[in-house]
Motif scaffolding. Sequence first.
Motif, PDB file in Angstrom:
ATOM      1  N   VAL A  72       0.865  -1.178   0.000  1.00 47.56           N
ATOM      2  CA  VAL A  72       0.000   0.000   0.000  1.00 47.56           C
ATOM      3  C   VAL A  72       0.899   1.224   0.000  1.00 47.56           C
ATOM      4  O   VAL A  72       1.749   1.384   0.865  1.00 47.56           O
ATOM      5  N   VAL A  73       0.728   2.048  -1.011  1.00 48.94           N
ATOM      6  CA  VAL A  73       1.534   3.249  -1.137  1.00 48.94           C
ATOM      7  C   VAL A  73       0.807   4.392  -0.450  1.00 48.94           C
ATOM      8  O   VAL A  73      -0.342   4.674  -0.739  1.00 48.94           O
ATOM      9  N   SER A  74       1.475   5.030   0.460  1.00 50.71           N
ATOM     10  CA  SER A  74       0.879   6.125   1.200  1.00 50.71           C
ATOM     11  C   SER A  74       1.251   7.444   0.524  1.00 50.71           C
ATOM     12  O   SER A  74       2.411   7.799   0.430  1.00 50.71           O
ATOM     13  N   TYR A  75       0.243   8.139   0.031  1.00 50.88           N
ATOM     14  CA  TYR A  75       0.471   9.421  -0.628  1.00 50.88           C
ATOM     15  C   TYR A  75       0.327  10.526   0.408  1.00 50.88           C
ATOM     16  O   TYR A  75      -0.720  11.103   0.584  1.00 50.88           O
ATOM     17  N   THR A  76       1.413  10.788   1.085  1.00 56.25           N
ATOM     18  CA  THR A  76       1.390  11.803   2.130  1.00 56.25           C
ATOM     19  C   THR A  76       1.978  13.095   1.604  1.00 56.25           C
ATOM     20  O   THR A  76       2.615  13.132   0.549  1.00 56.25           O
ATOM     21  N   ILE A  77       1.786  14.120   2.353  1.00 55.74           N
ATOM     22  CA  ILE A  77       2.363  15.415   1.994  1.00 55.74           C
ATOM     23  C   ILE A  77       3.886  15.313   1.962  1.00 55.74           C
ATOM     24  O   ILE A  77       4.535  15.861   1.089  1.00 55.74           O
ATOM     25  N   GLN A  78       4.455  14.546   2.903  1.00 48.68           N
ATOM     26  CA  GLN A  78       5.906  14.401   2.938  1.00 48.68           C
ATOM     27  C   GLN A  78       6.417  13.752   1.653  1.00 48.68           C
ATOM     28  O   GLN A  78       7.448  14.155   1.122  1.00 48.68           O
ATOM     29  N   THR A  79       5.692  12.757   1.145  1.00 52.21           N
ATOM     30  CA  THR A  79       6.086  12.106  -0.099  1.00 52.21           C
ATOM     31  C   THR A  79       6.044  13.112  -1.234  1.00 52.21           C
ATOM     32  O   THR A  79       6.959  13.182  -2.053  1.00 52.21           O
ATOM     33  N   SER A  80       4.979  13.889  -1.288  1.00 52.86           N
ATOM     34  CA  SER A  80       4.847  14.898  -2.335  1.00 52.86           C
ATOM     35  C   SER A  80       5.964  15.925  -2.250  1.00 52.86           C
ATOM     36  O   SER A  80       6.526  16.317  -3.270  1.00 52.86           O
ATOM     37  N   ILE A  84       8.889  17.009  -5.013  1.00 58.02           N
ATOM     38  CA  ILE A  84       9.094  18.408  -5.421  1.00 58.02           C
ATOM     39  C   ILE A  84      10.541  18.824  -5.192  1.00 58.02           C
ATOM     40  O   ILE A  84      11.161  19.446  -6.055  1.00 58.02           O
ATOM     41  N   ILE A  85      11.083  18.469  -4.041  1.00 60.59           N
ATOM     42  CA  ILE A  85      12.476  18.825  -3.737  1.00 60.59           C
ATOM     43  C   ILE A  85      13.423  18.194  -4.747  1.00 60.59           C
ATOM     44  O   ILE A  85      14.348  18.836  -5.237  1.00 60.59           O
ATOM     45  N   LYS A  86      13.183  16.946  -5.088  1.00 55.65           N
ATOM     46  CA  LYS A  86      14.015  16.252  -6.078  1.00 55.65           C
ATOM     47  C   LYS A  86      13.952  16.970  -7.420  1.00 55.65           C
ATOM     48  O   LYS A  86      14.981  17.185  -8.069  1.00 55.65           O
ATOM     49  N   GLU A  87      12.763  17.361  -7.848  1.00 58.13           N
ATOM     50  CA  GLU A  87      12.608  18.060  -9.120  1.00 58.13           C
ATOM     51  C   GLU A  87      13.257  19.441  -9.082  1.00 58.13           C
ATOM     52  O   GLU A  87      13.873  19.874 -10.061  1.00 58.13           O
ATOM     53  N   LEU A  88      13.134  20.137  -7.953  1.00 57.93           N
ATOM     54  CA  LEU A  88      13.776  21.446  -7.818  1.00 57.93           C
ATOM     55  C   LEU A  88      15.294  21.329  -7.888  1.00 57.93           C
ATOM     56  O   LEU A  88      15.959  22.171  -8.497  1.00 57.93           O
ATOM     57  N   LYS A  89      15.843  20.279  -7.292  1.00 52.91           N
ATOM     58  CA  LYS A  89      17.295  20.065  -7.360  1.00 52.91           C
ATOM     59  C   LYS A  89      17.737  19.849  -8.809  1.00 52.91           C
ATOM     60  O   LYS A  89      18.777  20.353  -9.225  1.00 52.91           O
ATOM     61  N   LYS A  90      16.940  19.111  -9.582  1.00 50.36           N
ATOM     62  CA  LYS A  90      17.258  18.903 -10.996  1.00 50.36           C
ATOM     63  C   LYS A  90      17.277  20.237 -11.736  1.00 50.36           C
ATOM     64  O   LYS A  90      18.172  20.500 -12.530  1.00 50.36           O
ATOM     65  N   ILE A  91      16.276  21.067 -11.470  1.00 51.06           N
ATOM     66  CA  ILE A  91      16.182  22.380 -12.134  1.00 51.06           C
ATOM     67  C   ILE A  91      17.383  23.241 -11.756  1.00 51.06           C
ATOM     68  O   ILE A  91      17.987  23.898 -12.609  1.00 51.06           O
TER      69      ILE A  91
END
Length: 109
Positions: A72-80, A84-91
């Motif tokens: 069961v995958v938990s879609y929490t705010i922390q996961t989101s 976002i942080i990972k994508e921002l680091k790429k940018i």
Amino acid sequence: MSIGFKIKKLREEVNLSQENLAVQLGITQSELSKIENGRAKKIDVFFMAKVCDFFKKDFDHFTGKKSVNKEVVSYTIQTSLAIIIKELKKIIDENQKKDEIIKFLKSKK
């Protein structure tokens, strides 16, 4: 059954008013009404993370899709936020590379 209708059904099952749930989810009662009635053009992923967390449901509950794996995958705010942080680091990395190229090109003038 739409995502909004599923939210409404869960809200009614726990005897919450739209206003009370909206406060819990950090949106206005008007916004929640639009979502529940299918009048919202888009439903934000962060909002859905809050809904999943609040009702202790995974995202599949709202989409009607079954998970491929058994976990069961938990879609929490922390996961989101981690995504976002990972994508921002790429940018940031891409922009730093572009800045280096620009500096190099300017130095060749």
